[in-house]
Scaffold this active site. Sequence first.
Site, short mmCIF file in Angstrom:
data_model
loop_
_atom_site.label_atom_id
_atom_site.label_comp_id
_atom_site.label_asym_id
_atom_site.label_seq_id
_atom_site.Cartn_x
_atom_site.Cartn_y
_atom_site.Cartn_z
CB CYS A 111 22.91 -32.36 0.68
SG CYS A 111 22.44 -31.10 -0.50
CG HIS A 258 25.91 -34.86 -0.98
ND1 HIS A 258 24.94 -35.01 -1.96
CD2 HIS A 258 26.03 -33.51 -0.79
CE1 HIS A 258 24.52 -33.82 -2.33
NE2 HIS A 258 25.16 -32.90 -1.65
CG ASN A 288 24.24 -31.05 -4.61
OD1 ASN A 288 23.46 -31.93 -4.25
ND2 ASN A 288 24.79 -30.20 -3.76
#
Length: 333
Positions: A111, A258, A288
């Site tokens: 990520c 993020h 996500n």
Amino acid sequence: MTGVICGTGACVPDRILDNNEIAEFVDTSDQWIQERTGVIRRRIAVKETTSSMAAEAGRQAIEEAGIKPEEIDMILAATATPDHIFPCAACEIQEKLGAVNAVCFDLNAACSGFLFAYQTAQAYIVSGMYRTILVVGSECLSRIVNWEDRGTCILFGDGSGAAVLRAAEGRNWVSAAHSDGKGGPALLCQGPNAEESGKTGNLPGQAQPEGDGGKRPGISMDGKAVFQFAVRKVPEVVREVLDANGLTAEDIDWFILHQANKRIVESVAKRLKTDISKFPMNLQEYGNTSSASIPILLNEMNRRGMLKKGQKLMMAGFGAGLSWGAAVLEWGI
Ligand code: COA
């Protein structure tokens, strides 16, 4: 000399999977997911692939930058879910875009991928080695999610975002990035060579364990540990970058984090004593999307006209590794 973003793009799959649909195959509810994560729905790749979405995102970014694909010196693809182990996703994107003069490789920092790829691109530009770089974050996480694990399958989605960086005169902002391999087990997806796969080798005649060879593949996570890590380390690295550039949080127009979890973003805003209105979110729509989340959000803000030339943006990524980092930039479009 610095790299300035002069075009962005994004592409997400057509198929929408909402929380209620997930509640049909694992024991959960729309209310629980929304309260704990902020996610309402996510996109799931059916006909799309990591490289097909990335190429579309890249095409849009190139178009906005007003350049020809042949002018791109490098394609850097941040992904943990390439279509193939090799060739790398960046080469597949190159082929789809006709960016014949680009050198291409992938970067896997989960990520944190887009943030780390952005920093890598900046380093190449600042060194003078390349002038025009396409940075892409693209993921098909739905392929590695364990759809029987309600603790993780609710979180993730698929998608792709891209940005074109071009060399220009301007301030070379200091950024920061960190890794902590000891925290690896907190967020993990086993690969074909993982010890826990139970495989003993691939030589002809070599005995293999019965069944699937061990643990079910897919993402496994200690949610609480990852949450604690994120809310501690993200404000820390943001402050590190602010200090290194002689800035304060008030100098930043937008914090582009993020998009993992609404509560993480809210907690970071609070710890930085900064109003939540400076922390745009779209995780409610996409979940996500790992390395794609920052460039998808950046593109959305760009296309909506929210970003004004000269504004200061702070991007911050965090995730498996463990890994985390932040970078400040001045909006140049
Ligand atoms: N639906 C309903 N209940 C669920 C559930 C779901 N989807 N997932 C877990 N639960 C249950 C648990 O089984 C547990 O039940 P128990 O108390 O009977 O044992 C209870 O809810 C609490 O679980 P817990 O894991 O403590 O919840 P939490 O408040 O920590 O929330 C996360 C779980 C995953 C939402 C949260 O830890 C989180 O967001 N972590 C960060 C994850 C992340 O962002 N990862 C990616 C970073 S890049």
